[in-house]
Design an enzyme around this catalytic site. Structure first.
Site, PDB file in Angstrom:
ATOM      1  N   ASP A  89     -48.139  87.153   6.660  1.00  0.00           N
ATOM      2  CA  ASP A  89     -49.488  86.620   6.888  1.00  0.00           C
ATOM      3  C   ASP A  89     -50.524  87.737   6.853  1.00  0.00           C
ATOM      4  O   ASP A  89     -51.705  87.470   6.700  1.00  0.00           O
ATOM      5  CB  ASP A  89     -49.548  85.932   8.256  1.00  0.00           C
ATOM      6  CG  ASP A  89     -48.741  84.638   8.252  1.00  0.00           C
ATOM      7  OD1 ASP A  89     -48.770  83.946   7.221  1.00  0.00           O
ATOM      8  OD2 ASP A  89     -48.079  84.347   9.265  1.00  0.00           O
ATOM      9  N   LYS A 124     -51.569  72.047   5.786  1.00  0.00           N
ATOM     10  CA  LYS A 124     -51.280  72.575   4.444  1.00  0.00           C
ATOM     11  C   LYS A 124     -51.156  71.463   3.408  1.00  0.00           C
ATOM     12  O   LYS A 124     -50.785  71.716   2.259  1.00  0.00           O
ATOM     13  CB  LYS A 124     -50.018  73.428   4.484  1.00  0.00           C
ATOM     14  CG  LYS A 124     -50.131  74.556   5.532  1.00  0.00           C
ATOM     15  CD  LYS A 124     -49.169  75.666   5.313  1.00  0.00           C
ATOM     16  CE  LYS A 124     -49.238  76.670   6.455  1.00  0.00           C
ATOM     17  NZ  LYS A 124     -48.889  78.014   6.066  1.00  0.00           N
ATOM     18  N   LYS A 157     -47.198 109.977   1.689  1.00  0.00           N
ATOM     19  CA  LYS A 157     -46.461 109.669   2.915  1.00  0.00           C
ATOM     20  C   LYS A 157     -47.303 110.062   4.137  1.00  0.00           C
ATOM     21  O   LYS A 157     -47.858 111.168   4.185  1.00  0.00           O
ATOM     22  CB  LYS A 157     -45.135 110.451   2.906  1.00  0.00           C
ATOM     23  CG  LYS A 157     -44.261 110.148   4.097  1.00  0.00           C
ATOM     24  CD  LYS A 157     -43.034 111.029   4.113  1.00  0.00           C
ATOM     25  CE  LYS A 157     -42.356 110.932   5.457  1.00  0.00           C
ATOM     26  NZ  LYS A 157     -41.381 111.999   5.648  1.00  0.00           N
ATOM     27  N   PHE A 187     -41.859  75.296   4.617  1.00  0.00           N
ATOM     28  CA  PHE A 187     -40.882  75.588   5.658  1.00  0.00           C
ATOM     29  C   PHE A 187     -41.632  76.023   6.916  1.00  0.00           C
ATOM     30  O   PHE A 187     -42.729  76.583   6.821  1.00  0.00           O
ATOM     31  CB  PHE A 187     -39.935  76.712   5.211  1.00  0.00           C
ATOM     32  CG  PHE A 187     -38.740  76.201   4.462  1.00  0.00           C
ATOM     33  CD1 PHE A 187     -38.899  75.575   3.230  1.00  0.00           C
ATOM     34  CD2 PHE A 187     -37.457  76.327   4.989  1.00  0.00           C
ATOM     35  CE1 PHE A 187     -37.800  75.090   2.524  1.00  0.00           C
ATOM     36  CE2 PHE A 187     -36.351  75.847   4.298  1.00  0.00           C
ATOM     37  CZ  PHE A 187     -36.525  75.233   3.071  1.00  0.00           C
ATOM     38  N   LYS A 225     -48.354  72.017  10.464  1.00  0.00           N
ATOM     39  CA  LYS A 225     -48.295  72.608   9.111  1.00  0.00           C
ATOM     40  C   LYS A 225     -48.298  71.523   8.041  1.00  0.00           C
ATOM     41  O   LYS A 225     -48.925  71.679   6.985  1.00  0.00           O
ATOM     42  CB  LYS A 225     -47.057  73.512   8.968  1.00  0.00           C
ATOM     43  CG  LYS A 225     -47.285  74.851   9.640  1.00  0.00           C
ATOM     44  CD  LYS A 225     -46.077  75.740   9.723  1.00  0.00           C
ATOM     45  CE  LYS A 225     -46.408  76.890  10.683  1.00  0.00           C
ATOM     46  NZ  LYS A 225     -45.309  77.774  10.962  1.00  0.00           N
ATOM     47  N   ASN A 257     -40.114  91.153   6.940  1.00  0.00           N
ATOM     48  CA  ASN A 257     -39.454  90.325   7.956  1.00  0.00           C
ATOM     49  C   ASN A 257     -37.960  90.183   7.612  1.00  0.00           C
ATOM     50  O   ASN A 257     -37.507  90.722   6.603  1.00  0.00           O
ATOM     51  CB  ASN A 257     -40.137  88.955   8.058  1.00  0.00           C
ATOM     52  CG  ASN A 257     -40.108  88.230   6.728  1.00  0.00           C
ATOM     53  OD1 ASN A 257     -39.054  87.900   6.204  1.00  0.00           O
ATOM     54  ND2 ASN A 257     -41.293  87.998   6.155  1.00  0.00           N
TER      55      ASN A 257
HETATM   56  N1  CTP Z   1     -46.703  80.468   3.613  1.00  0.00           N
HETATM   57  C1  CTP Z   1     -47.392  80.781   2.471  1.00  0.00           C
HETATM   58  N2  CTP Z   1     -48.234  81.824   2.445  1.00  0.00           N
HETATM   59  C2  CTP Z   1     -48.433  82.580   3.506  1.00  0.00           C
HETATM   60  C3  CTP Z   1     -47.751  82.278   4.704  1.00  0.00           C
HETATM   61  C4  CTP Z   1     -46.890  81.218   4.726  1.00  0.00           C
HETATM   62  O1  CTP Z   1     -47.194  80.086   1.465  1.00  0.00           O
HETATM   63  N3  CTP Z   1     -49.260  83.605   3.445  1.00  0.00           N
HETATM   64  C5  CTP Z   1     -45.806  79.301   3.607  1.00  0.00           C
HETATM   65  C6  CTP Z   1     -44.363  79.650   3.819  1.00  0.00           C
HETATM   66  O2  CTP Z   1     -43.703  79.882   2.575  1.00  0.00           O
HETATM   67  C7  CTP Z   1     -43.826  78.397   4.485  1.00  0.00           C
HETATM   68  C8  CTP Z   1     -45.026  77.877   5.253  1.00  0.00           C
HETATM   69  O3  CTP Z   1     -46.171  78.484   4.663  1.00  0.00           O
HETATM   70  O4  CTP Z   1     -43.438  77.405   3.551  1.00  0.00           O
HETATM   71  C9  CTP Z   1     -45.020  78.178   6.696  1.00  0.00           C
HETATM   72  O5  CTP Z   1     -44.891  79.542   6.910  1.00  0.00           O
HETATM   73  P1  CTP Z   1     -44.952  80.159   8.360  1.00  0.00           P
HETATM   74  O6  CTP Z   1     -45.000  81.632   8.241  1.00  0.00           O
HETATM   75  O7  CTP Z   1     -43.895  79.537   9.200  1.00  0.00           O
HETATM   76  O8  CTP Z   1     -46.286  79.591   8.888  1.00  0.00           O
HETATM   77  P2  CTP Z   1     -47.741  80.087   8.829  1.00  0.00           P
HETATM   78  O9  CTP Z   1     -48.513  79.209   7.916  1.00  0.00           O
HETATM   79  O10 CTP Z   1     -47.782  81.537   8.529  1.00  0.00           O
HETATM   80  O11 CTP Z   1     -48.249  79.745  10.284  1.00  0.00           O
HETATM   81  P3  CTP Z   1     -47.986  80.468  11.673  1.00  0.00           P
HETATM   82  O12 CTP Z   1     -48.263  81.912  11.445  1.00  0.00           O
HETATM   83  O13 CTP Z   1     -48.967  79.794  12.549  1.00  0.00           O
HETATM   84  O14 CTP Z   1     -46.572  80.168  12.038  1.00  0.00           O
END
Ligand code: CTP
Length: 402
Positions: free
Chosen positions: A279, A341, A289, A323, A337, A210
């Protein structure tokens, strides 16, 4: 500087007369001042002068115990928030550097755990003598801080470096030192921070990632270290240089980041998860490759471990901060969240807002707190956002204590 105790150790040189003015200036700045004098200091000025200036008893003899319920040099050593040796003669510096404790000042100096400052004053040749320079180096390494002597006419007739710095200047330096210390909001705390993106390998040349630049997380790490914390930064792949004073551990995938975080989590007081963790990762990583074929390509992805959620389930004493970078419905998602969480704070930002997206130098965030309140911060530099977050963390830690 109300309620700050300064123990002024006056050793014997002609500059003792300036230590009288220093006692007065420090008292005027609001410090509580107590004075210890060496025997040779008393050859220049009497204890009564310092007593009148400090409005406190003056200590001169280790065995002259004024209060039978206390041992004076230990009691003074514990009382002090800062010990200032001014003037610091070559003799007292030599004794301190070598652990000699043969009078009231040197025994107290060995007994104190307070920060020690020294303002040397002596003849220019004495000050540049290798023995004196070596003692200063040794003391420096042990954490003693110095107010260097200034240059000018010396009482011995020489012109050069060796004059005790002016009382006003010393008072200003000590005052600034205490003001800065007030900003060390996370002194003694262990803070674990994650930053940047993760990379999930598809084949040896391609990955899934990302736009996170890691700038926000690195700014938080820098500010947390400046605030006195012991900082461990688990970083995804970014093109930022490591911050001095921050232990930086480089990771690539979400799994590696997860493993690294779990290693430090239990020993941390505060965890700030600013990383943009993937995620999903490809179910299969191709060893070779991938070659293009006719038609479309379908890749299968599986979920990675939600690190923040896992920490939320396992947390004990830790303050947990997550975050939420969103493109819509910031408040709803951030509050979700916070709950799902089990975080103590969610730093939310709408990445569609100008200046608040990935890779920018600025950010506009809102702190979503557990008590239902929210603080919307203006668009500011990532350093400023980091400072605001450190102060929020400090409040959360204070709340824990009450
Ligand atoms: N985070 C994490 N581990 C993951 C995904 C996210 O620890 N596999 C943490 C990020 O570091 C951040 C928070 O979760 O502090 C929110 O991340 P975000 O990607 O915005 O949210 P998600 O939990 O992935 O939810 P969504 O996909 O519904 O936005």
């Amino acid at each position: 500087m109300v309620n700050k105790n300064i123990l002024l150790c006056v050793s014997g040189g002609i500059a003792v007369y300036k230590a009288v003015a220093l006692t007065s200036k420090l008292s005027q700045a609001g410090f509580n001042v107590k004075v210890i004098m060496t025997e040779s200091a008393m050859e220049f000025v009497t204890p009564l002068t310092f007593q009148a200036m400090s409005r406190n008893d003056v200590y001169t003899d280790t065995f002259d115990e004024k209060d039978s319920s206390k041992i004076a040099h230990i009691d003074l050593a514990d009382w002090a928030d800062l010990v200032l040796i001014a003037p610091a003669t070559a003799n007292v510096l030599g004794k301190l550097a070598n652990g000699i404790a043969d009078d009231m000042i040197t025994t107290t100096l060995l007994a104190t755990t307070a920060p020690v400052w020294a303002a040397p004053a002596m003849n220019v040749h004495m000050y540049s003598h290798p023995a004196v320079l070596k003692n200063i180096d040794v003391l420096h390494e042990r954490g003693v801080q110095f107010v260097e002597p200034s240059e000018g006419f010396l009482a011995c007739g020489y012109v050069g470096k060796g004059r005790l710095e002016e009382p006003e200047k010393i008072t200003q330096i000590i005052t600034e030192y205490f003001s800065k210390r007030k900003e060390r909001l996370l002194e003694g705390k262990k803070v674990l921070i994650t930053a940047g993106p993760t990379r999930e390998k598809i084949d040896p040349v391609r990955f899934f990632t990302n736009h996170s630049s890691g700038k926000m997380g690195y700014a938080i790490a820098k500010k947390a270290a400046e605030a006195g914390a012991e900082v461990t930064l688990i970083s995804g792949p970014v093109s930022l240089s490591s911050t001095p004073g921050v232990t930086t551990i480089k990771t690539e995938t979400a799994e590696e980041m997860y493993q690294a975080v779990m290693k430090y989590f239990h020993d941390s007081d505060v965890v700030i998860k600013s990383a943009a963790v993937a995620d999903y990762r490809p179910v299969q990583t191709n060893e070779q490759k991938m070659k293009k074929k006719d038609g479309s390509l379908i890749l299968e992805f599986e979920r990675t471990t939600d690190i923040l959620k896992t920490l939320g389930e396992q947390k004990k004493h830790q303050i947990l901060i997550g975050f939420a970078a969103e493109t819509e419905q910031l408040e709803t998602y951030a509050l979700n969240k916070l709950k799902s969480k089990n975080a103590d704070l969610i730093v939310g930002n709408n990445i569609m807002t100008e200046g608040a997206g990935f890779g920018t130098e600025t950010n506009a965030v809102t702190f979503f707190r557990k008590d239902g309140t929210a603080a919307e911060l203006p668009l500011q530099t990532k350093d400023q956002v980091a400072e605001a977050l450190i102060s929020e963390v400090h409040h959360l830690l204070q709340e824990r204590l009450t």
